[in-house]
Write an enzyme that holds these catalytic residues in place. Structure first.
Site, PDB file in Angstrom:
ATOM      1  CG  ASP A   1       9.623  -3.601  -7.021  1.00  0.00           C
ATOM      2  OD1 ASP A   1       9.254  -2.760  -7.856  1.00  0.00           O
ATOM      3  OD2 ASP A   1       9.502  -3.418  -5.793  1.00  0.00           O
TER       4      ASP A   1
ATOM      5  CG  HIS B   1       8.233  -3.004  -2.635  1.00  0.00           C
ATOM      6  ND1 HIS B   1       8.711  -2.154  -3.621  1.00  0.00           N
ATOM      7  CD2 HIS B   1       8.103  -2.250  -1.517  1.00  0.00           C
ATOM      8  CE1 HIS B   1       8.847  -0.937  -3.124  1.00  0.00           C
ATOM      9  NE2 HIS B   1       8.488  -0.966  -1.854  1.00  0.00           N
TER      10      HIS B   1
ATOM     11  CB  SER C   1       6.433   1.299  -0.043  1.00  0.00           C
ATOM     12  OG  SER C   1       7.714   0.708   0.004  1.00  0.00           O
TER      13      SER C   1
END
Length: 372
Positions: free
Chosen positions: A205, A207, A295
């Site tokens: 991912d 993040h 985000s």
């Protein structure tokens, strides 16, 4: 068998996968489009008859629906081809860069150093403009630059020069902020030091993990100091997350079969003592800090805002937004009722450096706040 013929056999065997996938894909395309054409011929009566339907796009939508109806195997086949490509060549679709040991990286990070604006002048001017608007209202801006995942986990990157360039981009961004007199937080060094404590970014991912978010939140708290409300923090229910980068290779059921299955994230939630919770939250000075950004801040799975409450010993109003980059949410805040009616003392701007490679980052139209 001669040496030459043996060499030819070995060469063909090693090259076979490279030829097999295109041949399979070509064969699938021929069969699929034959089904489409013959099926369309059989059911031509169902297709739009007027020119306006084609000009308006109605016909295209109907043909697309028909294409999917006669080829229910389309998406599974794309996934199968993606899995084969990943296993054979360690490659994915545009948007992902495959690293070592199953690690995936966003192509945006790799492009950031190639498309950066000259000497980061645009970045300096853009952040300075925001700082000046907030300063006119007596509000301090604090920028939190986030280093690239490919920099922090460079040992999993197949291209050694890229992490070095990303490190330089991070340092250059901080330099232009310093030269402009804009307060910013050192986050790269704390993240590198914390790698021994656990995983700071997800493998598949874009993040960070809640631990990575906590490390940066602690750096912000150390720089800005604590207020007077002691927050406690606790784990909540674990969440299984399918990596946003793995979707550039496969989706759904095939992902675990190629080692790209979901990762477990344990979000965290901060709580204030009862006395603090019962105070008037609508007072103009009740929330000293506003958080805005991407985000990395907006998604509750990472718990950055919650960790900031603990590190700052203060409530933090989280106005970050997902899917809009760092600039649009800031502009939305500058145009919001929150800034007009209950201005905070400090605005914390979380800003991943990978966005610096987007040449239109500062030219976007200001986003409008949901409430005015």
């Amino acid at each position: 068998m001669t040496v030459e013929s043996n060499f030819t056999v070995k060469t063909f065997a090693s090259a076979a996968p490279a030829f097999a996938l295109p041949v399979l894909f070509l064969g699938y395309a021929v069969v699929a489009n034959y089904e489409f054409v013959t099926g369309l011929g059989r059911d031509i009566a169902e297709m739009p008859k007027t020119a306006s339907a084609y000009l308006s796009g109605e016909a295209a939508a109907q043909i697309d629906t028909y294409y999917k109806k006669i080829m229910p195997h389309r998406l599974p086949s794309i996934d199968a081809m993606g899995a084969a490509r990943y296993l054979a060549f360690r490659e994915g679709r545009p948007g992902v860069v495959v690293g070592e040991d199953g690690w995936l990286f966003s192509k945006e990070e790799f492009e950031a150093t190639l498309k950066r604006t000259p000497d980061l002048r645009e970045a300096a001017a853009g952040v300075t403009e925001v700082r000046d608007q907030l300063a006119a209202k007596g509000i301090e801006l604090v920028v939190v630059p986030l280093p690239a995942k490919a920099d922090i986990y460079r040992e999993h990157v197949s291209y050694p020069a890229i992490p070095t360039d990303l490190e330089r981009l991070y340092e250059d961004f901080r330099t232009v902020l310093d030269n402009a007199g804009i307060k910013n937080i050192e986050t790269r060094a704390p993240l590198l030091e914390a790698k021994a404590k656990g995983q700071l970014f997800l493998t598949t991912d874009t993040h960070w993990t809640p631990l990575g978010a906590e490390v940066v939140a602690d750096a912000v708290g150390a720089a800005l100091g604590k207020r007077d409300t002691t927050y406690s923090i606790a784990d909540t229910a674990p969440v299984e997350r399918e990596g946003d980068l793995s979707k550039f290779i496969v989706t759904g059921g095939l992902a675990p079969l190629v080692g790209l299955g979901p990762e477990t994230v344990v979000p965290r939630e901060a709580s204030a003592p009862p006395a603090a919770s019962s105070t008037d939250i609508f007072g103009p000075s009740s929330i000293p800090f506003v958080l805005t950004g991407t985000s990395y801040s907006a998604n509750p799975q990472w718990s950055f805002g919650e960790s900031l409450k603990v590190s700052l010993a203060s409530d933090v109003l989280n106005l970050a937004e997902e899917g809009k980059g760092p600039v649009a949410p800031m502009r939305a805040f500058l145009d919001s009722a929150t800034l007009r009616d209950t201005p905070p003392e400090v605005v914390i701007w979380e800003f991943p450096i990978r966005y610096l490679g987007q040449t239109q980052l500062w030219n976007a139209e200001p986003a409008k706040a949901a409430t005015e």
